[in-house]
Design a protein around this motif. Structure first.
Motif, PDB file in Angstrom:
ATOM      1  N   PHE A  38      30.416  30.650  35.685  1.00  0.00           N
ATOM      2  CA  PHE A  38      30.360  31.329  36.986  1.00  0.00           C
ATOM      3  C   PHE A  38      30.998  30.432  38.039  1.00  0.00           C
ATOM      4  O   PHE A  38      30.660  29.251  38.156  1.00  0.00           O
ATOM      5  N   VAL A  39      31.915  31.017  38.791  1.00  0.00           N
ATOM      6  CA  VAL A  39      32.768  30.244  39.694  1.00  0.00           C
ATOM      7  C   VAL A  39      32.385  30.502  41.155  1.00  0.00           C
ATOM      8  O   VAL A  39      32.141  31.651  41.547  1.00  0.00           O
ATOM      9  N   PHE A  40      32.373  29.450  41.942  1.00  0.00           N
ATOM     10  CA  PHE A  40      32.125  29.551  43.382  1.00  0.00           C
ATOM     11  C   PHE A  40      33.360  29.014  44.110  1.00  0.00           C
ATOM     12  O   PHE A  40      33.533  27.805  44.238  1.00  0.00           O
ATOM     13  N   PRO A  41      34.229  29.900  44.555  1.00  0.00           N
ATOM     14  CA  PRO A  41      35.503  29.478  45.129  1.00  0.00           C
ATOM     15  C   PRO A  41      35.431  29.267  46.646  1.00  0.00           C
ATOM     16  O   PRO A  41      34.515  29.750  47.315  1.00  0.00           O
ATOM     17  N   SER A  42      36.430  28.600  47.174  1.00  0.00           N
ATOM     18  CA  SER A  42      36.667  28.616  48.613  1.00  0.00           C
ATOM     19  C   SER A  42      37.555  29.837  48.891  1.00  0.00           C
ATOM     20  O   SER A  42      37.647  30.745  48.070  1.00  0.00           O
ATOM     21  N   TYR A  43      38.248  29.836  50.009  1.00  0.00           N
ATOM     22  CA  TYR A  43      39.050  30.998  50.410  1.00  0.00           C
ATOM     23  C   TYR A  43      40.504  30.920  49.932  1.00  0.00           C
ATOM     24  O   TYR A  43      41.301  31.768  50.269  1.00  0.00           O
ATOM     25  N   GLY A  87      44.497  32.218  42.811  1.00  0.00           N
ATOM     26  CA  GLY A  87      44.935  32.031  41.422  1.00  0.00           C
ATOM     27  C   GLY A  87      43.752  32.037  40.471  1.00  0.00           C
ATOM     28  O   GLY A  87      43.833  32.568  39.357  1.00  0.00           O
ATOM     29  N   VAL A  88      42.641  31.474  40.920  1.00  0.00           N
ATOM     30  CA  VAL A  88      41.425  31.493  40.107  1.00  0.00           C
ATOM     31  C   VAL A  88      40.919  32.929  39.988  1.00  0.00           C
ATOM     32  O   VAL A  88      40.561  33.394  38.903  1.00  0.00           O
ATOM     33  N   ALA A  89      40.919  33.642  41.113  1.00  0.00           N
ATOM     34  CA  ALA A  89      40.445  35.032  41.099  1.00  0.00           C
ATOM     35  C   ALA A  89      41.319  35.866  40.157  1.00  0.00           C
ATOM     36  O   ALA A  89      40.810  36.691  39.392  1.00  0.00           O
ATOM     37  N   TYR A  90      42.630  35.635  40.199  1.00  0.00           N
ATOM     38  CA  TYR A  90      43.534  36.371  39.310  1.00  0.00           C
ATOM     39  C   TYR A  90      43.171  36.109  37.839  1.00  0.00           C
ATOM     40  O   TYR A  90      43.084  37.031  37.036  1.00  0.00           O
ATOM     41  N   CYS A  91      42.954  34.843  37.528  1.00  0.00           N
ATOM     42  CA  CYS A  91      42.631  34.503  36.138  1.00  0.00           C
ATOM     43  C   CYS A  91      41.270  35.065  35.719  1.00  0.00           C
ATOM     44  O   CYS A  91      41.042  35.321  34.540  1.00  0.00           O
ATOM     45  N   ARG A  92      40.368  35.254  36.668  1.00  0.00           N
ATOM     46  CA  ARG A  92      39.053  35.838  36.335  1.00  0.00           C
ATOM     47  C   ARG A  92      39.142  37.358  36.224  1.00  0.00           C
ATOM     48  O   ARG A  92      38.143  38.005  35.936  1.00  0.00           O
ATOM     49  N   GLY A  93      40.297  37.935  36.510  1.00  0.00           N
ATOM     50  CA  GLY A  93      40.471  39.370  36.296  1.00  0.00           C
ATOM     51  C   GLY A  93      40.326  40.228  37.535  1.00  0.00           C
ATOM     52  O   GLY A  93      40.311  41.455  37.439  1.00  0.00           O
ATOM     53  N   VAL A  94      40.230  39.602  38.710  1.00  0.00           N
ATOM     54  CA  VAL A  94      40.097  40.385  39.936  1.00  0.00           C
ATOM     55  C   VAL A  94      41.414  41.103  40.240  1.00  0.00           C
ATOM     56  O   VAL A  94      42.496  40.512  40.130  1.00  0.00           O
ATOM     57  N   ASP A  95      41.336  42.364  40.615  1.00  0.00           N
ATOM     58  CA  ASP A  95      42.511  43.123  41.051  1.00  0.00           C
ATOM     59  C   ASP A  95      43.027  42.493  42.345  1.00  0.00           C
ATOM     60  O   ASP A  95      42.285  42.367  43.320  1.00  0.00           O
ATOM     61  N   PRO A  96      44.298  42.099  42.377  1.00  0.00           N
ATOM     62  CA  PRO A  96      44.829  41.452  43.594  1.00  0.00           C
ATOM     63  C   PRO A  96      44.637  42.292  44.856  1.00  0.00           C
ATOM     64  O   PRO A  96      44.484  41.744  45.944  1.00  0.00           O
ATOM     65  N   VAL A  97      44.645  43.620  44.715  1.00  0.00           N
ATOM     66  CA  VAL A  97      44.419  44.470  45.889  1.00  0.00           C
ATOM     67  C   VAL A  97      43.023  44.183  46.468  1.00  0.00           C
ATOM     68  O   VAL A  97      42.847  44.119  47.691  1.00  0.00           O
ATOM     69  N   ASP A  98      42.058  44.001  45.583  1.00  0.00           N
ATOM     70  CA  ASP A  98      40.699  43.717  46.056  1.00  0.00           C
ATOM     71  C   ASP A  98      40.619  42.368  46.771  1.00  0.00           C
ATOM     72  O   ASP A  98      39.792  42.180  47.665  1.00  0.00           O
ATOM     73  N   MET A  99      41.488  41.426  46.374  1.00  0.00           N
ATOM     74  CA  MET A  99      41.521  40.133  47.085  1.00  0.00           C
ATOM     75  C   MET A  99      41.885  40.346  48.560  1.00  0.00           C
ATOM     76  O   MET A  99      41.464  39.596  49.428  1.00  0.00           O
ATOM     77  N   LEU A 100      42.705  41.366  48.814  1.00  0.00           N
ATOM     78  CA  LEU A 100      43.218  41.554  50.187  1.00  0.00           C
ATOM     79  C   LEU A 100      42.222  42.260  51.107  1.00  0.00           C
ATOM     80  O   LEU A 100      42.438  42.294  52.320  1.00  0.00           O
ATOM     81  N   ARG A 101      41.179  42.851  50.562  1.00  0.00           N
ATOM     82  CA  ARG A 101      40.238  43.579  51.422  1.00  0.00           C
ATOM     83  C   ARG A 101      39.691  42.671  52.524  1.00  0.00           C
ATOM     84  O   ARG A 101      39.589  43.066  53.676  1.00  0.00           O
ATOM     85  N   ALA A 124      29.150  39.570  39.883  1.00  0.00           N
ATOM     86  CA  ALA A 124      28.580  39.595  38.529  1.00  0.00           C
ATOM     87  C   ALA A 124      29.611  40.065  37.500  1.00  0.00           C
ATOM     88  O   ALA A 124      29.584  39.636  36.346  1.00  0.00           O
ATOM     89  N   VAL A 125      30.529  40.929  37.911  1.00  0.00           N
ATOM     90  CA  VAL A 125      31.504  41.488  36.968  1.00  0.00           C
ATOM     91  C   VAL A 125      32.509  40.425  36.526  1.00  0.00           C
ATOM     92  O   VAL A 125      32.909  40.366  35.366  1.00  0.00           O
ATOM     93  N   PHE A 126      32.912  39.579  37.464  1.00  0.00           N
ATOM     94  CA  PHE A 126      33.985  38.619  37.172  1.00  0.00           C
ATOM     95  C   PHE A 126      33.478  37.183  36.985  1.00  0.00           C
ATOM     96  O   PHE A 126      34.267  36.283  36.725  1.00  0.00           O
ATOM     97  N   GLY A 127      32.176  36.975  37.142  1.00  0.00           N
ATOM     98  CA  GLY A 127      31.683  35.600  37.097  1.00  0.00           C
ATOM     99  C   GLY A 127      32.317  34.776  38.193  1.00  0.00           C
ATOM    100  O   GLY A 127      32.684  33.617  38.000  1.00  0.00           O
ATOM    101  N   LEU A 128      32.446  35.394  39.344  1.00  0.00           N
ATOM    102  CA  LEU A 128      33.168  34.771  40.459  1.00  0.00           C
ATOM    103  C   LEU A 128      32.533  35.213  41.775  1.00  0.00           C
ATOM    104  O   LEU A 128      32.591  36.400  42.127  1.00  0.00           O
ATOM    105  N   ALA A 129      31.943  34.266  42.482  1.00  0.00           N
ATOM    106  CA  ALA A 129      31.389  34.583  43.798  1.00  0.00           C
ATOM    107  C   ALA A 129      32.529  34.959  44.733  1.00  0.00           C
ATOM    108  O   ALA A 129      33.694  34.644  44.461  1.00  0.00           O
TER     109      ALA A 129
END
Lengths: 323, 373
Positions: free
Chosen positions: B101-106, B110-124, B137-142
């Motif tokens: 489970f990952v706790f990223p900064s802003y 690149g980490v979010a991409y590798c965890r499977g997050v849709d890049p569009v969702d990154m832009l919200r 919980a879905v991506f193991g990524l806060a």
């Protein structure tokens, strides 16, 4: 039992009920906390559920956030009111906002226990009333019991609550005893519901935490002097049970709000504004406030001048009656 | 890419003082280094995996470039570019296991991409459509921590939960050189070491915290901080994707083996501004930027692939085309992001009923409705 023992019993029941409840804080293990509120809990539940932490308040709350995200239900103890500020950022920026930030997908069921208030002859930073900083922050619930029975019930409700609760414990009342029914269902009242402690007809004193007992003393003296004072124990500072306050003011027509915290921008200001708006035509006099002075908390030899006592409360009641 | 289960080397964290004290497996000119003991941690990484890592880095850079453009065109309120940090992020994130489970900064796009997050969702978040973009919980990524360093404590607490659960996964905190000065990071080091929890601290030292150079944060290295807490640390060339992968695998293996926290200092460079609101020409020199440009992590990996005959023009064209397609989809998705309804203001502030929220929700709806007629 005493308020401190009632909180201990309530924590014990909360831990028995839910294995995900873990306690964290400084000196809460073998010592049982500096006020002994967690006494015996590490012995009975083990050091994986009652965790002594390094001395870092932001660390206590910040790691509790991570535990909550893992599915735990942490109960943090901040040792004294004046020590909560290092954790302020984690509480207001993370604990309060994580659910909203994540559109309901992250739960933050933390309880943050803070012994607060003065009157015990302590050194600096051990007698403060910082509750309004937290009541001002959306996402937090802020409550404070005034007696053993409420302490026993409310700590269990706070731990079971899916929202973060900042739980202020009136430290000068820890040793005051009251009847506690340990078998009583915690659902007898919602966590945010205020209580009319004694009924009266001439004026209302709304108080919370350590000031409730003082308000009751004022009501007793008032009665001897021919003034019938209704006393409300707010119990919850966010949200505030305005219904109970407004119903009382419609009956008595006069309101004094009492707290140890400074009057300026204190909870009394919010209540006065609200009551003026909602009960304007029922008021016989302006709402008055009695509380701590606009000064830093004084050395203990002066604290009786800083803290409201029954006489100062009655002085404000008199001004309402004379208006 | 396939993930090989790493194991903790018999001798723990290998002593390594080569390459200016940094673990390095690919040299700046794209040659495999000789003698570094971290090679054994990436022995399974063959031609396909190297090409996959390169593809990830190209796509991630393309997402970053497109997002910068979207901000310049007024479609995003802000963007914090990761340009130059692709190896540090892809190398570390590709070492992770699904249940970590990952706790990223802003800046961890690149980490979010590798965890499977849709890049569009990154832009919200950056468009102002929401305060975050995905279900942790879905991506193991806060979702991103904007309060610098706050997430290091969250990772430590999450790792404490992993330990209490008896699980073998790990929590990972990403933060930067600026965050290393924050009290929360210091407290996280203390708690993590004291409780021996399975957490990996990945510090991307990109040399700059907005306008403040890393020497303003500390006169020692960030990796040296670990020693004071009893946390083993690895200083790694953050522009070398294989070295970062190896270091992260070692750290994760230590965590899973119950050996506690590891601090990784990935030495890299923020080639762009802090955010789209920043102007690096006011505080750093062209010479410095040029010095780091030749250490570009993509250039280095491409050189290795070319030198070893693992990539040709056709491969590179296909990677570029794939990245362009991701960018086109990102742009379409960004422009289609709806503004939330005003009523959403009041959602999820509390889990349970709250009279003040309900009262204001009703009052504001009534106020808004006065404009309908």
């Amino acid at each position: 039992m005493s308020l401190g023992q009632a909180l201990n019993a309530g924590l014990r029941q909360a831990m028995e009920r839910d294995p995900k409840v873990v306690l964290m804080g400084e000196d809460i293990g073998k010592l049982g906390g500096v006020f002994r509120v967690t006494e015996g809990l590490q012995r009975d539940f083990g050091d994986r559920r009652v965790i002594d932490t390094p001395l870092a308040e932001s660390g206590v709350v910040g790691t509790a956030v991570g535990l909550a995200m893992r599915g735990y239900r942490p109960v943090c103890e901040i040792q004294f009111d004046g020590f909560v500020y290092p954790a302020f950022d984690q509480i207001v920026s993370q604990v309060a906002k994580l659910r909203h930030r994540n559109e309901g997908r992250v739960a933050m069921p933390l309880t943050i226990r803070v012994p607060y208030g003065g009157g015990i002859g302590a050194v600096e930073h051990h007698s403060e009333s910082p509750e309004v900083y937290f009541a001002h922050t959306a996402g937090l619930r802020v409550v404070t019991p005034s007696n053993a029975a409420d302490g026993h019930r409310m700590i269990q409700q706070a731990v079971a609550c899916d929202d973060p609760v900042v739980f202020f414990e009136p430290k000068r009342r820890y040793w005051e005893r009251g009847e506690v029914d340990e078998g009583l269902a915690t659902t007898v009242a919602p966590l945010h519901q205020a209580r009319v402690v004694v009924e009266g007809t001439d004026a209302t004193i709304a108080a919370y935490g350590p000031m409730v007992a003082t308000a009751l003393e004022a009501a007793r003296i008032g009665l001897q002097e021919g003034t019938s004072i209704e006393v409300i124990d707010l119990r919850s500072l966010s949200p505030v049970d305005f219904e109970t306050i407004e119903a009382s003011v419609r009956k008595t027509g006069r309101l004094v709000v009492a707290h140890e915290a400074s009057v300026f921008c204190g909870l009394g200001a919010e209540i006065a504004a609200r009551v003026s708006e909602h009960c304007f035509y029922h008021l016989e006099s302006p709402v008055r406030r009695v509380g701590g002075l606009a000064t830093p908390y004084p050395p203990s030899r002066l604290e009786r001048h800083y803290l409201p006592d029954a006489d100062r409360m009655l002085h404000e009641v008199d001004r309402c009656l004379q208006a | 890419m396939a993930i090989a289960p790493a194991r903790v080397p018999e001798r723990g964290i290998p002593e390594w003082t080569g390459f200016d004290g940094l673990v390095q497996l690919i040299s700046v000119d794209g040659q495999r280094t000789v003698g570094c003991p971290y090679w054994e941690l990436v022995a399974d990484v063959g031609a396909d995996q190297l090409r996959d890592l390169y593809t990830d880095m190209v796509v991630v850079r393309r997402i970053d470039v497109e997002s910068m453009a979207l901000q310049r065109q007024g479609e995003l309120a802000l963007w914090a570019p990761l340009l130059g940090q692709e190896a540090a992020q892809v190398g570390s994130a590709r070492a992770l296991r699904p249940d970590d489970f990952v706790f990223p900064s802003y800046r961890e796009h690149g980490v979010a991409y590798c965890r499977g997050v849709d890049p569009v969702d990154m832009l919200r978040l950056w468009r102002g459509s929401a305060l975050s973009g995905w279900d942790p919980a879905v991506f193991g990524l806060a979702t991103p921590a904007i309060i610098v360093g706050s997430q290091a404590l969250h990772a430590t607490g999450y790792a404490l939960g992993i330990m209490l659960d008896g699980a073998t996964s790990a929590a990972v905190a990403y933060f930067g050189d600026g965050a290393s000065s924050e009290g929360d990071v210091a407290e996280a080091f203390g708690f993590a070491a004291s409780f021996t929890v399975p957490v990996v601290f990945v510090c991307q030292n990109n040399q700059w915290a907005i306008s403040e150079p890393v020497r303003l944060q500390s006169h020692g290295t960030i990796a040296q901080r670990g020693q004071g807490y009893g946390i083993p640390a690895i200083a790694v060339d953050g522009n070398d994707v294989l070295a970062v992968l190896a270091a992260t695998r070692l750290a994760l293996a230590r965590a899973s083996a119950g050996e506690g926290p590891t601090l990784i200092e990935a030495v890299t460079y923020r080639m762009g501004p802090h955010t789209t609101s920043d102007d690096p020409t006011r505080y750093r020199s062209r010479d410095e930027e040029e010095e780091w440009r030749v250490k570009d992590p993509l250039v280095r990996l491409r050189a290795l692939l070319r030198a070893e005959g693992l990539a040709d023009d056709g491969f590179e064209d296909s990677v570029t085309a794939a990245a362009d397609e991701v960018a086109a989809r990102l742009r379409r998705g960004c422009l289609a992001l709806p503004d939330p309804p005003p009523d959403a203001l009041f959602d999820h502030v509390y889990a349970g009923p709250h009279p003040l929220i309900e009262e204001e929700r009703d009052a504001y709806a009534a106020y808004v409705s006065t404009f309908d007629s």
